[in-house]
Write an enzyme that holds these catalytic residues in place. Sequence first.
Site: not given
Length: 223
Positions: A40, A105
């Site tokens: 991430e 997104h």
Amino acid sequence: LNVVTGAAVRLSDSGLGCPDWPTCAQRHLTPPLSLHPVIEFGNRMVVTILVVACAATVLAAFRRRPARTDLRWLSVGLILGVLGEAVLGAYVVYSKLNAYVVMVHFMVGMALLAVAVVLTLRAVHGPGRGTLTVARGALWLTRVLLGLLVLVLAAGAATTGAGPHAGGKGAKRIPIGLEDMTRIHAEIVITSALVLLALLWVLWRTNAPSHVQDSARILLSAM
């Protein structure tokens, strides 16, 4: 690279590897040395590099001589879009990977990629609309194909949101049957391919420039 690392975050269930933003976890900026946080955080680092690249592009567009208003608008729109995408990424985290927010997104990322491509192409050509070198029918089919490809991306994102890879454990899926959404997505892809075949035929029949026909063949291979 941003899109690929974002996909890695989603497919490895690392969407909440860093539960805070812009720090990774509470007051810790960097992630702990474990798989999900590192994946991430790696995606976030790519975004940082992307912002720097966009800022350099804006500077280059404004320093360019002769001045090009179109390049300035595109470059400013690109960096504002990337910054907005970063904020949207924070909302993805704080919404606990809401599937609809994740879809937006992704689609914004695809739009920014398109803007970057347009900016690149315009930067190597002169200002203005240019000269049409294909038949009107081919131009019309290209616009139809572009609309279909946008639908393909949206349906693909919805399919992923309905399926088993929503980005993290416990993330809510889109309440649509996966088989139904997959079938819808496939049908739009098939329709897009048929339109592209029709476009190739029109380009061949109207003796379009070879580089245009080659581009269409490359697109067909990619699809």
